[in-house]
Design an enzyme around this catalytic site. Structure first.
Site, PDB file in Angstrom:
ATOM      1  N   ASP A  37       0.844  -1.196   0.000  1.00 55.65           N
ATOM      2  CA  ASP A  37       0.000   0.000   0.000  1.00 55.65           C
ATOM      3  C   ASP A  37       0.880   1.247   0.000  1.00 55.65           C
ATOM      4  OD1 ASP A  37      -2.094   1.756   0.271  1.00 55.65           O
ATOM      5  OD2 ASP A  37      -2.988   0.756   1.988  1.00 55.65           O
ATOM      6  N   ASP A  38       0.841   2.022  -1.086  1.00 54.93           N
ATOM      7  CA  ASP A  38       1.621   3.261  -1.223  1.00 54.93           C
ATOM      8  C   ASP A  38       3.127   3.006  -1.304  1.00 54.93           C
ATOM      9  OD1 ASP A  38      -0.834   4.478  -1.017  1.00 54.93           O
ATOM     10  OD2 ASP A  38      -0.302   5.802   0.637  1.00 54.93           O
ATOM     11  N   CYS A  75      -5.611   3.778  -4.126  1.00 49.40           N
ATOM     12  CA  CYS A  75      -5.948   2.514  -3.475  1.00 49.40           C
ATOM     13  C   CYS A  75      -7.263   1.901  -3.949  1.00 49.40           C
ATOM     14  CB  CYS A  75      -5.969   2.692  -1.960  1.00 49.40           C
ATOM     15  SG  CYS A  75      -6.804   4.193  -1.401  1.00 49.40           S
ATOM     16  N   ARG A  79      -7.649  -1.491  -6.347  1.00 53.38           N
ATOM     17  CA  ARG A  79      -8.165  -2.732  -5.766  1.00 53.38           C
ATOM     18  C   ARG A  79      -9.406  -3.208  -6.503  1.00 53.38           C
ATOM     19  NH1 ARG A  79      -5.368  -3.048  -0.685  1.00 53.38           N
ATOM     20  NH2 ARG A  79      -4.052  -1.180  -0.636  1.00 53.38           N
ATOM     21  N   LYS A 134      -6.071  -5.399   3.955  1.00 55.07           N
ATOM     22  CA  LYS A 134      -6.904  -4.253   3.607  1.00 55.07           C
ATOM     23  C   LYS A 134      -7.860  -4.611   2.472  1.00 55.07           C
ATOM     24  CE  LYS A 134      -6.394   0.610   2.213  1.00 55.07           C
ATOM     25  NZ  LYS A 134      -5.410   1.696   2.014  1.00 55.07           N
ATOM     26  N   HIS A 136     -11.096  -2.308   1.284  1.00 53.02           N
ATOM     27  CA  HIS A 136     -11.218  -0.955   0.727  1.00 53.02           C
ATOM     28  C   HIS A 136     -11.898  -0.888  -0.638  1.00 53.02           C
ATOM     29  CE1 HIS A 136      -9.203   3.267   1.087  1.00 53.02           C
ATOM     30  NE2 HIS A 136     -10.390   3.204   1.659  1.00 53.02           N
ATOM     31  N   HIS A 222       1.707   2.642   3.853  1.00 53.74           N
ATOM     32  CA  HIS A 222       0.753   3.755   3.878  1.00 53.74           C
ATOM     33  C   HIS A 222       0.868   4.520   5.196  1.00 53.74           C
ATOM     34  CE1 HIS A 222      -3.166   5.804   3.916  1.00 53.74           C
ATOM     35  NE2 HIS A 222      -3.381   5.416   2.665  1.00 53.74           N
ATOM     36  N   ASP A 328      -0.217  -0.809  -4.865  1.00 47.04           N
ATOM     37  CA  ASP A 328      -1.488  -0.291  -5.378  1.00 47.04           C
ATOM     38  C   ASP A 328      -1.371   1.065  -6.053  1.00 47.04           C
ATOM     39  OD1 ASP A 328      -1.083   1.198  -3.051  1.00 47.04           O
ATOM     40  OD2 ASP A 328      -3.136   0.994  -2.334  1.00 47.04           O
ATOM     41  N   ASN A 329      -0.303   1.802  -5.788  1.00 41.43           N
ATOM     42  CA  ASN A 329      -0.043   3.089  -6.446  1.00 41.43           C
ATOM     43  C   ASN A 329       1.365   3.522  -6.078  1.00 41.43           C
ATOM     44  OD1 ASN A 329      -2.501   3.905  -4.163  1.00 41.43           O
ATOM     45  ND2 ASN A 329      -0.420   4.615  -3.751  1.00 41.43           N
ATOM     46  N   LYS A 377       1.377   9.183  -6.000  1.00 44.90           N
ATOM     47  CA  LYS A 377       0.010   8.696  -5.805  1.00 44.90           C
ATOM     48  C   LYS A 377      -1.016   9.771  -6.179  1.00 44.90           C
ATOM     49  CE  LYS A 377      -2.975   7.407  -1.851  1.00 44.90           C
ATOM     50  NZ  LYS A 377      -2.950   7.164  -0.389  1.00 44.90           N
TER      51      LYS A 377
END
Length: 546
Positions: A37-38, A75, A79, A134, A136, A222, A328-329, A377
């Site tokens: 994540d991030d 995110c 996803r 996660k 989301h 993140h 994710d990014n 991001k």
């Protein structure tokens, strides 16, 4: 000829090829899909950083790395696209999880009913499915559709959180539909690794005759920047040279690794970030601490992935498990230290990295994490949408430590998994009529072959991009389109839009046709969309007051 090129681009956008069946493997593989994540493009050792990621580096040494793989810039959209094989707008998550259905069907509180998740389709094909981490993509909150909760979207066992939050004390934590409380000495990265290992052990004992799909979604790295003291201690002082030198070091290593063409240039420092030489000595301690905590979060995630991979070996499943890892990014330049929110509020006087703190990486270090790219991001320059992707499947992938330069996207995962599971994508799934898939199977690339010409497109909060072959048109909200030749300028340092206006017209016409097809609504027409999409960003390099 130019009109033929435009028609070809539009056909590639809307008519992804049929999912082929593969009979080359003696048995269908397990699938382990790991999502960070991030995480920035260069944050792994095998993509250029000095952060210790020995387990992911070993995964890369035993498999294949993608030099050109894409997510959806943020995110929730990523996803949604990853789970359904559709562009985010097609899946109902065109932005985040706002309920804007009255304005456009592409904007809702979660996945719509014209898609099916990887888990739902693999379950129908005889797989057992596990979600850890996660989620989301909807299903939580008073106005959300409970049909979007992971246990209602094809997963047999579930452990994790709806969104994220404090690493030591997450606001929400669930196990198979029941809300649970974190125990003593809780740290969510370790808990996610432990439950992944637990579910793998359970599968080996009780369901060894079934292949499995596990979606392991870490919240690291993140914000908030929070890590265990022993992990932070490994990195204190190691980044005192600052973000400018760090970018240069990472880019040099990337060139040594053969990641980019030799004519690729490092993008200039983000214009919002100060030169490290201009950062006063009194502030450097805090910036060194922030990157140390960030590195510690990645290090801890890698340690956990090592335990998960060891559990695969112990279960005798290493050879016939397709393992993939990505982000994710791009890394985040967000600033969210001072929200008047008890969940996200930074407690005055607390030290960065502790459970009471809520610090972020911010622009200087985010720019370094995304080396060599521009932006981060939320933006559709390469720094926002390019991700590392590692793939290993010893029984079927001959690659060992090599790169592929084939272009892939998260919409390709679902057709890939259906391919290796020897099943197909249905037009109808129960009472749902499914949207046709725009992606394609990555299996040819995993085996060292070509994927063919690709046309891919993006939109997030008015930031737009389209890639047709090796040409990319990209724009920020409210700004004109830019044009880049990604073969020679992957870092988007030389805009050639003025020199090739006809190509810009063709690409942007193809982008508009895609946007109309998937349901993009102009950002300025959405609630709150009149502001530039930088809300929540401080995007400058000064520490906040204590």
């Amino acid at each position: 000829m130019k009109s033929v090129t435009l028609l070809l681009a539009m056909w590639l956008l809307f008519a992804g090829p049929a999912v082929p069946a593969s009979n080359a493997e003696p048995s269908r593989p397990n699938i382990l899909l790991i999502l960070a994540d991030d995480l920035g493009f260069s944050d792994l050792g095998c993509y250029g950083s000095q952060i210790a990621t020995p387990n992911l580096d070993a995964l890369a040494a035993g498999g294949l790395r993608f030099a050109q793989f894409y997510n959806c810039a943020r995110c929730c959209p990523t996803r949604a696209a990853l789970l359904t094989g559709l562009y985010p707008h097609q899946a109902g998550v065109g932005c985040m999880l706002q309920d804007w259905k009255a304005i456009g069907a592409a904007y809702s509180r979660g996945l719509n009913q014209h898609c099916a998740t990887i888990a739902e389709l693999l379950h129908a094909a005889g797989y057992r499915n596990y979600h850890v981490g996660k989620w989301h993509v909807g299903g939580f909150g008073p106005a959300s559709d409970p049909r979007n909760r992971p246990w209602n979207r094809g997963f047999d066992r579930v452990y994790g959180t709806g969104g994220g939050g404090n690493y030591f004390a997450p606001a929400t934590l669930f196990l198979d539909g029941e809300v649970i409380k974190p125990g003593a000495n809780f740290y969510i990265t370790d808990a996610l690794s432990e439950y992944a290992v637990k579910f793998l052990g359970e599968h080996a004992r009780e369901h060894s005759g079934e292949p499995f799909f596990m979606h392991l979604c870490y919240t690291a790295p993140h914000f908030p920047l929070q890590a265990k003291p022993e992990d932070i201690a490994k990195y204190r002082g190691k980044f005192r040279h600052g973000w400018d030198e760090e970018r240069a070091r990472r880019f040099a290593k990337q060139q040594e690794l053969g990641l980019f063409n030799k004519d690729t240039r490092l993008s200039p420092r983000d214009p919002v970030a100060r030169a490290w030489a201009d950062v006063p000595e009194t502030e450097r301690e805090e910036w060194d601490l922030r990157i140390a905590v960030y590195a510690a979060m990645i290090d801890c995630m890698d340690q956990g992935i090592g335990r998960v991979l060891a559990a695969l070996r112990e279960a005798g499943q290493e050879q016939n498990t397709l393992v993939l890892f990505l982000s994710d990014n791009g890394a985040s330049a967000e600033f969210r230290d001072s929200w008047p929110d008890p969940i996200r509020g930074h407690q005055p006087g607390s030290e960065t990295g502790t459970r009471e703190s809520h610090r972020c990486l911010e622009i200087g270090w985010a720019n370094a994490a995304n080396t060599p790219f521009r932006e981060n991001k939320m933006w559709t320059q390469e720094g926002g949408i390019a991700t590392p992707l590692i793939a290993r499947w010893p029984a079927a992938i001959a690659a060992r430590g090599t790169w592929t330069r084939e272009v892939g996207h998260v919409i390709d995962f679902l057709p890939t998994f259906l391919d290796v599971a020897q099943t197909s994508y249905p037009g109808q799934f129960g009472e749902r009529t499914l949207t046709p898939l725009p992606g394609r199977s990555l299996l040819p690339a995993l085996r060292g072959g070509p994927l063919g010409a690709r046309t891919l497109a993006w939109e997030h909060e008015g930031n737009c991009a389209i890639r047709v072959g090796d040409w990319k048109a990209v724009k920020q909200f409210g700004a004109p389109w830019e044009l880049y030749d990604l073969v020679h300028d992957r870092a988007e340092t030389s805009d050639v839009a003025s020199a090739d206006p006809e190509r810009v017209r063709n690409l942007t016409a193809a982008w508009q046709a895609w946007a109309d097809q998937v349901g993009v609504v102009p950002w300025e027409k959405l609630p709150g969309g009149s502001y530039r999409p930088t809300a929540g960003y401080r995007r400058k390099s000064e520490p906040v007051p204590p």
